[in-house]
Design a protein around this motif. Structure first.
Motif, PDB file in Angstrom:
ATOM      1  N   HIS A  17       0.836  -1.205   0.000  1.00 25.17           N
ATOM      2  CA  HIS A  17       0.000   0.000   0.000  1.00 25.17           C
ATOM      3  C   HIS A  17       0.869   1.253   0.000  1.00 25.17           C
ATOM      4  CE1 HIS A  17      -3.999  -1.879   0.634  1.00 25.17           C
ATOM      5  NE2 HIS A  17      -3.205  -2.892   0.963  1.00 25.17           N
ATOM      6  N   ILE A  18       0.657   2.071  -1.029  1.00 24.97           N
ATOM      7  CA  ILE A  18       1.423   3.301  -1.228  1.00 24.97           C
ATOM      8  C   ILE A  18       0.487   4.493  -1.130  1.00 24.97           C
ATOM      9  CG2 ILE A  18       2.784   4.652  -2.873  1.00 24.97           C
ATOM     10  CD1 ILE A  18       3.766   2.026  -4.068  1.00 24.97           C
ATOM     11  N   ASN A  19       0.826   5.436  -0.269  1.00 21.61           N
ATOM     12  CA  ASN A  19       0.065   6.673  -0.144  1.00 21.61           C
ATOM     13  C   ASN A  19       0.704   7.712  -1.061  1.00 21.61           C
ATOM     14  OD1 ASN A  19      -1.766   5.818   2.061  1.00 21.61           O
ATOM     15  ND2 ASN A  19       0.135   5.686   3.234  1.00 21.61           N
ATOM     16  N   TRP A  20       0.111   7.880  -2.232  1.00 23.45           N
ATOM     17  CA  TRP A  20       0.672   8.799  -3.229  1.00 23.45           C
ATOM     18  C   TRP A  20       0.609  10.225  -2.687  1.00 23.45           C
ATOM     19  CZ3 TRP A  20       3.307   7.376  -7.404  1.00 23.45           C
ATOM     20  CH2 TRP A  20       3.610   8.333  -8.369  1.00 23.45           C
ATOM     21  N   PRO A  21       1.653  11.030  -2.913  1.00 23.13           N
ATOM     22  CA  PRO A  21       1.633  12.417  -2.416  1.00 23.13           C
ATOM     23  C   PRO A  21       0.413  13.183  -2.918  1.00 23.13           C
ATOM     24  CG  PRO A  21       3.817  11.826  -3.229  1.00 23.13           C
ATOM     25  CD  PRO A  21       2.907  10.694  -3.609  1.00 23.13           C
ATOM     26  N   SER A  22      -0.088  14.074  -2.089  1.00 29.37           N
ATOM     27  CA  SER A  22      -1.243  14.877  -2.465  1.00 29.37           C
ATOM     28  C   SER A  22      -0.800  16.046  -3.337  1.00 29.37           C
ATOM     29  CB  SER A  22      -1.955  15.408  -1.217  1.00 29.37           C
ATOM     30  OG  SER A  22      -3.032  16.239  -1.568  1.00 29.37           O
ATOM     31  N   SER A  23      -1.445  16.197  -4.478  1.00 30.58           N
ATOM     32  CA  SER A  23      -1.056  17.265  -5.405  1.00 30.58           C
ATOM     33  C   SER A  23      -1.608  18.617  -4.986  1.00 30.58           C
ATOM     34  CB  SER A  23      -1.535  16.930  -6.823  1.00 30.58           C
ATOM     35  OG  SER A  23      -2.930  16.704  -6.842  1.00 30.58           O
ATOM     36  N   PHE A  24      -2.586  18.617  -4.072  1.00 35.33           N
ATOM     37  CA  PHE A  24      -3.153  19.874  -3.573  1.00 35.33           C
ATOM     38  C   PHE A  24      -3.236  19.814  -2.052  1.00 35.33           C
ATOM     39  CE2 PHE A  24      -4.592  19.715  -7.917  1.00 35.33           C
ATOM     40  CZ  PHE A  24      -4.527  21.045  -8.344  1.00 35.33           C
ATOM     41  N   SER A  25      -3.157  20.966  -1.438  1.00 36.22           N
ATOM     42  CA  SER A  25      -3.268  21.047   0.011  1.00 36.22           C
ATOM     43  C   SER A  25      -4.023  22.310   0.391  1.00 36.22           C
ATOM     44  CB  SER A  25      -1.880  21.053   0.670  1.00 36.22           C
ATOM     45  OG  SER A  25      -1.126  22.180   0.232  1.00 36.22           O
TER      46      SER A  25
END
Length: 434
Positions: free
Chosen positions: A176-184
């Motif tokens: 399981h990989i938590n892909w970086p969030s492109s928006f914050s």
């Protein structure tokens, strides 16, 4: 000192009120008659006969067209419904008992990259939360670790067992990989600011990509110098034997995941969450990437989104040809997992065919997990993991289980909640009769 005493008392209470004894192995034969059988693959048998023997479904047919001798115990389910056991995807069942008691919380490890972490060895088969799933028909779960950029490995368990070894259906089914969030969003939860592009997104993606490429190179090296447990743990996933689950939302994030999947020849990718995935449905279909659609009973992700988007999102994906199953991560996710049948019911209430909605919590999850040879549908030769409901199990009013079986074992449907229900029903019945 006071905190220590609270912790000891809580742990003692958990031990003292442990789950009831798991059901013994099946010895006799069960024949379920006259029920409407919802196969799990889209088909329905209005008046069925189902024979359960040695933990398997040895026969299933239309009772109006096939003459069959009744074996063993006859279960007359006239007017009732039979379903395959519901599968809770992307859950943390059995990893946390009481959030406020640290000693009972084992859902995550410290660190950013933890592919070597195995959720299965932390699974608590005696969890009171796990016990409360069965009365609603949730009989199988994918147990997933949380936290970090790579959380670790999930496993698949059945929910009536002595320990994790007995519970395991498939161990280490994927990474399981938590892909970086492109928006914050800036600001605080009290005074949230505007949603903006994440400043460190590209850097975080590069770091993750470099780690995965290093693991791939390590796996391809016949005799690597030194042992790297983290790289070694990714071998099966990078070689295409196990799934890689990318937890990602947003159109840009999903597109970037698909670019990574294509560039690195990832053979078994799965998108988890996948909000805005309907905007890239054509690419998901072309690359044969399934989606575990985010929790149905939730709020819209954006202020300008349709109020009912969470309810209809799985259907939007399915209508465009995407393989869709349902998942449940989020607030109170362990206790909410008992609502999986009602998630499917909500999807059906927003336009999806009822049997296709059922597939999203039975056969489709089984296919994604690689256990569909034995689970996920009512078919001859498969495991007898199923339940009988008085009414439509995807409707809260009809979901009233009378019997349930896991691998042919006649399991208990009692829980702490059912005990409380019976206690207070008896109390009020006595008062009414006065």
């Amino acid at each position: 000192m006071k905190k220590l005493l609270y912790t000891i008392c809580a742990l003692f209470a958990l031990h003292a009120t442990a789950q009831q004894t798991p059901a013994p192995e099946q010895t006799g034969v069960y024949t379920i008659m006259n029920a409407t059988a919802h196969i799990g693959n889209g088909d329905v048998i209005e008046n069925s006969v189902i024979v359960i023997e040695n933990g398997k479904i040895t026969a299933i047919a239309d009772a109006t067209t096939v003459r069959m001798d009744i074996k063993g115990e006859k279960i007359d389910a006239y007017g009732m419904h039979v379903y395959p056991g519901i599968i809770a995807m992307n859950s943390t069942l059995g990893l946390v008992e009481v959030d406020a008691v640290n000693a009972s919380d084992d859902e995550r490890e410290i660190g950013t990259y933890n592919p070597h972490i195995r959720s299965i060895i932390a699974y608590n088969a005696e969890s009171r939360v796990v016990e409360s799933m069965r009365p609603n028909g949730v009989l199988i779960a994918q147990v997933v670790p949380r936290g970090g950029r790579i959380s670790g490995k999930s496993s698949v368990v059945q929910l009536d067992a002595w320990n994790w070894e007995d519970a395991a259906i498939r161990t280490d089914d994927g990474i399981h990989i938590n892909w970086p969030s492109s928006f914050s969003r800036s600001g605080s939860w009290r005074n949230p600011g505007p949603i903006e592009p994440s400043k460190n997104y590209d850097e975080q993606v590069t770091e993750l990509t470099d780690f995965l490429n290093s693991a791939k190179a390590y796996s391809a090296t016949p005799n690597p110098v030194g042992v790297n447990l983290k790289y070694a743990a990714l071998k099966d996933a990078m070689n295409g034997d196990d799934n890689i689950y990318f937890h990602v939302d947003g159109e840009k994030g999903i597109r970037d995941v698909l670019t990574f999947v294509k560039a690195n020849n990832v053979e078994k990718p799965v998108i988890v969450g996948g909000r805005e995935g309907d905007k890239v449905a054509a690419e998901l279909v072309a690359m044969n990437v399934p989606v575990l659609a985010s929790r149905v009973h939730d709020l819209p992700a954006r202020e300008d989104e349709d109020y009912d988007m969470p309810y209809k999102f799985p259907k939007l994906l399915a209508d465009k040809g995407v393989m869709v199953a349902l998942e449940n991560s989020g607030s109170m996710e362990r206790h909410q997992a008992r609502n999986f049948p009602f998630y499917a019911g909500t999807v059906a209430g927003h336009g999806m065919d009822m049997e296709k909605a059922l597939m999203m919590i039975t056969l489709t999850p089984a296919k994604i997990l690689g256990i569909d040879k034995d689970y996920g549908s009512l078919e001859q030769g498969k495991s007898a993991t199923l339940f009988i409901s008085r009414g439509n199990a995807l409707d809260m009013r009809g979901n009233q289980l009378t019997r349930a079986f896991i691998d042919g074992r006649d399991i208990s449907l009692n829980s702490h909640q059912t005990e409380l229900y019976e206690r207070y029903m008896n109390k009020y019945d006595a008062e009414i009769k006065r």
